[in-house]
Write an enzyme that holds these catalytic residues in place. Structure first.
Site, PDB file in Angstrom:
ATOM      1  N   GLN A 154      -6.405   0.560   8.886  1.00  0.00           N
ATOM      2  CA  GLN A 154      -5.767  -0.752   8.874  1.00  0.00           C
ATOM      3  C   GLN A 154      -5.018  -1.074  10.166  1.00  0.00           C
ATOM      4  O   GLN A 154      -4.735  -2.231  10.434  1.00  0.00           O
ATOM      5  CB  GLN A 154      -4.819  -0.859   7.672  1.00  0.00           C
ATOM      6  CG  GLN A 154      -5.576  -0.837   6.349  1.00  0.00           C
ATOM      7  CD  GLN A 154      -4.654  -0.944   5.149  1.00  0.00           C
ATOM      8  OE1 GLN A 154      -4.118   0.051   4.685  1.00  0.00           O
ATOM      9  NE2 GLN A 154      -4.441  -2.153   4.647  1.00  0.00           N
TER      10      GLN A 154
ATOM     11  N   HIS B 242      -6.849   7.999   3.215  1.00  0.00           N
ATOM     12  CA  HIS B 242      -6.566   6.616   2.811  1.00  0.00           C
ATOM     13  C   HIS B 242      -7.865   5.817   2.972  1.00  0.00           C
ATOM     14  O   HIS B 242      -7.972   4.909   3.786  1.00  0.00           O
ATOM     15  CB  HIS B 242      -5.418   6.053   3.653  1.00  0.00           C
ATOM     16  CG  HIS B 242      -4.726   4.862   3.049  1.00  0.00           C
ATOM     17  ND1 HIS B 242      -3.371   4.824   2.806  1.00  0.00           N
ATOM     18  CD2 HIS B 242      -5.212   3.665   2.632  1.00  0.00           C
ATOM     19  CE1 HIS B 242      -3.045   3.643   2.290  1.00  0.00           C
ATOM     20  NE2 HIS B 242      -4.144   2.921   2.168  1.00  0.00           N
TER      21      HIS B 242
ATOM     22  N   ASN C 265      -4.563   8.798  -1.122  1.00  0.00           N
ATOM     23  CA  ASN C 265      -3.919   7.536  -1.450  1.00  0.00           C
ATOM     24  C   ASN C 265      -4.757   6.788  -2.475  1.00  0.00           C
ATOM     25  O   ASN C 265      -5.930   6.505  -2.236  1.00  0.00           O
ATOM     26  CB  ASN C 265      -3.786   6.654  -0.209  1.00  0.00           C
ATOM     27  CG  ASN C 265      -3.179   5.298  -0.558  1.00  0.00           C
ATOM     28  OD1 ASN C 265      -1.989   5.224  -0.875  1.00  0.00           O
ATOM     29  ND2 ASN C 265      -3.985   4.238  -0.553  1.00  0.00           N
ATOM     30  N   GLU C 266      -4.152   6.490  -3.615  1.00  0.00           N
ATOM     31  CA  GLU C 266      -4.780   5.628  -4.618  1.00  0.00           C
ATOM     32  C   GLU C 266      -6.233   5.963  -4.901  1.00  0.00           C
ATOM     33  O   GLU C 266      -7.137   5.155  -4.620  1.00  0.00           O
ATOM     34  CB  GLU C 266      -4.659   4.159  -4.189  1.00  0.00           C
ATOM     35  CG  GLU C 266      -3.231   3.720  -3.960  1.00  0.00           C
ATOM     36  CD  GLU C 266      -3.076   2.220  -3.783  1.00  0.00           C
ATOM     37  OE1 GLU C 266      -4.095   1.516  -3.682  1.00  0.00           O
ATOM     38  OE2 GLU C 266      -1.932   1.752  -3.764  1.00  0.00           O
TER      39      GLU C 266
ATOM     40  N   ASN D  91       2.661   3.949  -5.894  1.00  0.00           N
ATOM     41  CA  ASN D  91       2.489   2.681  -5.185  1.00  0.00           C
ATOM     42  C   ASN D  91       2.531   1.579  -6.223  1.00  0.00           C
ATOM     43  O   ASN D  91       1.820   1.644  -7.232  1.00  0.00           O
ATOM     44  CB  ASN D  91       1.135   2.631  -4.465  1.00  0.00           C
ATOM     45  CG  ASN D  91       1.002   3.692  -3.380  1.00  0.00           C
ATOM     46  OD1 ASN D  91       1.953   4.421  -3.085  1.00  0.00           O
ATOM     47  ND2 ASN D  91      -0.169   3.784  -2.788  1.00  0.00           N
TER      48      ASN D  91
ATOM     49  N   TYR E 295       2.758  -2.787  -6.933  1.00  0.00           N
ATOM     50  CA  TYR E 295       2.773  -4.176  -6.467  1.00  0.00           C
ATOM     51  C   TYR E 295       3.021  -5.170  -7.590  1.00  0.00           C
ATOM     52  O   TYR E 295       3.819  -6.074  -7.467  1.00  0.00           O
ATOM     53  CB  TYR E 295       1.460  -4.516  -5.738  1.00  0.00           C
ATOM     54  CG  TYR E 295       1.319  -3.749  -4.440  1.00  0.00           C
ATOM     55  CD1 TYR E 295       1.871  -4.245  -3.266  1.00  0.00           C
ATOM     56  CD2 TYR E 295       0.688  -2.511  -4.388  1.00  0.00           C
ATOM     57  CE1 TYR E 295       1.791  -3.539  -2.075  1.00  0.00           C
ATOM     58  CE2 TYR E 295       0.607  -1.792  -3.206  1.00  0.00           C
ATOM     59  CZ  TYR E 295       1.159  -2.321  -2.053  1.00  0.00           C
ATOM     60  OH  TYR E 295       1.088  -1.615  -0.881  1.00  0.00           O
TER      61      TYR E 295
ATOM     62  N   TRP F 225       5.465  -1.295   2.170  1.00  0.00           N
ATOM     63  CA  TRP F 225       4.143  -1.662   2.661  1.00  0.00           C
ATOM     64  C   TRP F 225       4.222  -3.092   3.141  1.00  0.00           C
ATOM     65  O   TRP F 225       4.449  -3.959   2.309  1.00  0.00           O
ATOM     66  CB  TRP F 225       3.047  -1.523   1.600  1.00  0.00           C
ATOM     67  CG  TRP F 225       1.723  -1.781   2.238  1.00  0.00           C
ATOM     68  CD1 TRP F 225       1.100  -2.988   2.386  1.00  0.00           C
ATOM     69  CD2 TRP F 225       0.891  -0.811   2.892  1.00  0.00           C
ATOM     70  NE1 TRP F 225      -0.071  -2.831   3.089  1.00  0.00           N
ATOM     71  CE2 TRP F 225      -0.213  -1.512   3.416  1.00  0.00           C
ATOM     72  CE3 TRP F 225       0.989   0.577   3.092  1.00  0.00           C
ATOM     73  CZ2 TRP F 225      -1.231  -0.864   4.117  1.00  0.00           C
ATOM     74  CZ3 TRP F 225      -0.024   1.214   3.788  1.00  0.00           C
ATOM     75  CH2 TRP F 225      -1.114   0.491   4.285  1.00  0.00           C
TER      76      TRP F 225
ATOM     77  N   GLU G 118      -6.122  -6.094   6.008  1.00  0.00           N
ATOM     78  CA  GLU G 118      -5.945  -5.969   4.556  1.00  0.00           C
ATOM     79  C   GLU G 118      -7.315  -5.862   3.868  1.00  0.00           C
ATOM     80  O   GLU G 118      -7.704  -6.684   3.051  1.00  0.00           O
ATOM     81  CB  GLU G 118      -5.090  -7.122   4.027  1.00  0.00           C
ATOM     82  CG  GLU G 118      -4.843  -7.135   2.513  1.00  0.00           C
ATOM     83  CD  GLU G 118      -4.312  -5.848   1.906  1.00  0.00           C
ATOM     84  OE1 GLU G 118      -3.612  -5.094   2.593  1.00  0.00           O
ATOM     85  OE2 GLU G 118      -4.641  -5.594   0.733  1.00  0.00           O
ATOM     86  N   TRP G 119      -8.074  -4.844   4.255  1.00  0.00           N
ATOM     87  CA  TRP G 119      -9.330  -4.487   3.603  1.00  0.00           C
ATOM     88  C   TRP G 119     -10.253  -5.695   3.448  1.00  0.00           C
ATOM     89  O   TRP G 119     -10.498  -6.385   4.434  1.00  0.00           O
ATOM     90  CB  TRP G 119      -9.035  -3.776   2.275  1.00  0.00           C
ATOM     91  CG  TRP G 119      -8.105  -2.600   2.465  1.00  0.00           C
ATOM     92  CD1 TRP G 119      -6.819  -2.490   2.005  1.00  0.00           C
ATOM     93  CD2 TRP G 119      -8.348  -1.385   3.204  1.00  0.00           C
ATOM     94  NE1 TRP G 119      -6.274  -1.289   2.402  1.00  0.00           N
ATOM     95  CE2 TRP G 119      -7.172  -0.593   3.123  1.00  0.00           C
ATOM     96  CE3 TRP G 119      -9.445  -0.886   3.919  1.00  0.00           C
ATOM     97  CZ2 TRP G 119      -7.070   0.657   3.734  1.00  0.00           C
ATOM     98  CZ3 TRP G 119      -9.330   0.378   4.519  1.00  0.00           C
ATOM     99  CH2 TRP G 119      -8.168   1.117   4.409  1.00  0.00           C
TER     100      TRP G 119
HETATM  101  C1  PNW Z   1      -2.961  -0.706  -1.516  1.00  0.00           C
HETATM  102  N1  PNW Z   1      -5.871  -3.395  -6.552  1.00  0.00           N
HETATM  103  O1  PNW Z   1      -4.178  -1.310  -1.806  1.00  0.00           O
HETATM  104  C2  PNW Z   1      -3.295   0.184  -0.344  1.00  0.00           C
HETATM  105  O2  PNW Z   1      -2.838   1.510  -0.432  1.00  0.00           O
HETATM  106  C3  PNW Z   1      -2.989  -0.428   0.980  1.00  0.00           C
HETATM  107  O3  PNW Z   1      -3.833   0.124   1.958  1.00  0.00           O
HETATM  108  C4  PNW Z   1      -3.101  -1.947   0.858  1.00  0.00           C
HETATM  109  O4  PNW Z   1      -3.016  -2.565   2.113  1.00  0.00           O
HETATM  110  C5  PNW Z   1      -2.001  -2.389  -0.065  1.00  0.00           C
HETATM  111  O5  PNW Z   1      -2.050  -1.718  -1.307  1.00  0.00           O
HETATM  112  C6  PNW Z   1      -1.978  -3.892  -0.330  1.00  0.00           C
HETATM  113  O6  PNW Z   1      -3.141  -4.308  -0.965  1.00  0.00           O
HETATM  114  C7  PNW Z   1      -4.502  -1.836  -3.011  1.00  0.00           C
HETATM  115  O7  PNW Z   1      -6.820  -4.163  -6.510  1.00  0.00           O
HETATM  116  C8  PNW Z   1      -5.619  -2.656  -3.036  1.00  0.00           C
HETATM  117  O8  PNW Z   1      -5.310  -3.054  -7.619  1.00  0.00           O
HETATM  118  C9  PNW Z   1      -6.065  -3.162  -4.210  1.00  0.00           C
HETATM  119  C10 PNW Z   1      -5.397  -2.856  -5.369  1.00  0.00           C
HETATM  120  C11 PNW Z   1      -4.300  -2.039  -5.372  1.00  0.00           C
HETATM  121  C12 PNW Z   1      -3.848  -1.531  -4.171  1.00  0.00           C
END
Ligand code: PNW
Length: 478
Positions: free
Chosen positions: A24, A125, A169-170, A299, A301, A423, A430-431
């Site tokens: 990233q 990651h 990571n995740e 993690n 959100y 974060w 952002e992917w």
């Molecule tokens: C995480 N979802 O990504 C990652 O660890 C980071 O690299 C990313 O930039 C950040 O959160 C913000 O998106 C996610 O779909 C991406 O549930 C998608 C999901 C969760 C986390």
């Protein structure tokens, strides 16, 4: 000053960090022997990322890491979580390491240490070397053994100066967005392969933890970062509670079950029996996966809201995981996802700090005595510089304030939370969303790659330096 307006103090040793990941931010994708990872291939495949954007340059951190570390120090951060690019270190995913690749991370770590910033290294990651994907990727058992070898190499190279280690990571995203819904690299849409990938990611965590421990001084700590979901029912009806259990198994238990308890959650095998027979879970695997950990990274959100459904709607799914006709939830066709009410960030993710409190308390019970770190939390907003070039992001300050208050509340309720990593340090790739979604505390002008701390960066730096949260009322004014 009224009681509610007094600052909220955190434990003195609490780590105040920011997080990033290699693909990233680094750029320099063809330098010093690095070869493509699955994210290079995916982002260069038409239609996979917004605007066809790639991490070719990203924010050029590979060449600007000294300035970036100086900026972190200036802001007052005490910790920094970054990831190592596997294909920089082992271009084919196997065999001897490339010294120049390791040197980059050694220099970065030395720079951090010389500024008094504690590094936390994530080994994986999401950027699997493409050669390993060509050999089958995470659904292939051998990939877990390749990961252990890579962990050994990085552990030997940096174990003398990095104390905090994170294996994966995740893994949920790697398995289910990568091989299930296909919105992440490698973009496969095969439910059976996604469950197989999940098991081999678990195995990689176990083998990798053992390899790290053998390669490093015993004082170092090993953890994993899970994007464990807070799953809530739309109603208290038994069918909705069953939907919660089902998603909880696929979001959380499929990883923390083996890692923390040495067993897959009850019901998971039956719930996915039409997709896979789990015959790749071999005798002894669960003992390998269940390694004693020193900490757990969470993690967070946004929470998930689910109910029972006759049959899930056709077409793109509105569960916040990107648009795909394929579900990232294998075997959960009878579950519907709903938008949690409330204000949302630019990702469309509802802002709900109580979810973070609940998540911390859940893992305090799930893993008693295990120190917890919030290894990611933050928000994307449509930040723009004002005519003077300053970037004001009061929404992000409010988001951080609310979530830090939730962390502090969980500590007051007895949880052992040792640190928080925002974060992200700076805006980045952002992917699948490309550069559109800005998660940074530091603004990046993509035309010049100049960095400008947003008001949230100054606000967060103040929190980090003082170890206490100002009253909420001042949040927007910082
Ligand atoms: C995480 N979802 O990504 C990652 O660890 C980071 O690299 C990313 O930039 C950040 O959160 C913000 O998106 C996610 O779909 C991406 O549930 C998608 C999901 C969760 C986390």
């Amino acid at each position: 000053m009224p009681e509610s307006a007094s600052p909220v103090t955190f434990p003195p040793a609490f780590l105040w960090g920011a997080a990033t990941s290699a693909y990233q931010i680094e750029g320099a994708v063809r330098e010093d022997g690095r070869t493509p990872s699955i994210w290079d291939t995916f982002s260069h495949t038409p239609g996979k990322t917004a605007g066809g954007e790639t991490g070719d340059i990203a924010v050029d951190h590979y060449h600007r890491y000294r300035d970036d570390v100086a900026l972190m120090a200036e802001l007052g951060l005490s910790a920094y979580r970054f990831s190592v690019s596997w294909s920089r270190v082992q271009p084919t995913g196997r065999g001897p390491a490339v010294q120049r690749g390791l040197d980059f991370y050694r220099h970065l770590v030395d720079e951090l240490l010389s500024h008094g910033i504690k590094p936390a290294v994530t080994l994986y990651h999401w950027d699997l070397p493409q050669e390993l994907e060509d050999a089958g990727g995470w659904p292939e058992r051998d990939t877990a053994f390749r990961f252990a070898e890579y962990a050994q190499i990085v552990g030997e190279a940096l174990g003398d100066r990095v104390e905090q280690w994170i294996t994966l990571n995740e893994p949920w995203c790697s398995a289910f967005l990568g091989y299930g819904s296909g919105v992440h690299a490698p973009g496969r849409t095969d439910a059976a392969a996604s469950l197989k990938a999940a098991h081999h990611l678990n195995l990689a965590h176990g083998l990798g933890t053992t390899a790290l421990r053998s390669a490093m001084p015993a004082r170092n700590t090993v953890a994993v970062s899970l994007n464990s979901s807070v799953v809530r029912p739309l109603s208290p009806a038994p069918a909705d509670l069953a939907a919660v259990r089902r998603i909880d198994n696929l979001a959380n238990g499929v990883f923390h079950g083996p890692m923390l308890h040495g067993a897959y959650p009850e019901g998971l095998f039956a719930e996915t029996s039409s997709i896979t027979d789990w015959s790749y879970v071999l005798d002894g695997d669960l003992a390998v996966i269940k390694q004693p950990l020193d900490a757990l990274g969470l993690n967070y959100y946004t929470p998930a809201l689910v109910s029972a459904a006759e049959k899930s709607a056709e077409g793109p799914r509105a569960d916040g995981h990107g648009a795909s006709a394929f579900s990232p939830w294998p075997g959960a066709d009878g579950v519907a996802f709903h938008q949690t009410p409330g204000e949302r960030t630019e990702m469309g993710w509802t802002i709900d700090p109580t979810g973070l409190h609940d998540l911390i308390m859940r893992y305090s019970r799930e893993a008693p005595g295990l120190p917890l770190y919030i290894t990611e939390n933050g928000a994307a907003y449509d930040d723009k510089p004002d005519p003077e070039g300053r970037v004001h992001d009061p929404e992000r300050i409010a988001y951080l304030h609310g979530h830090l208050a939730a962390v502090r509340g969980a500590i007051a309720d007895g949880a052992d939370v040792r640190g928080y990593y925002l974060w992200s340090l700076m805006d980045n790739f952002e992917w699948a969303y490309g550069y559109d979604k800005r998660f940074g505390a530091v603004y990046v002008d993509y035309a010049t790659l100049a960095r400008t701390p947003k008001s949230s960066a100054h606000w967060y730096g103040q929190v980090a330096r003082t170890g206490s949260l100002p009253p909420a009322a001042s949040a927007g004014a910082a």
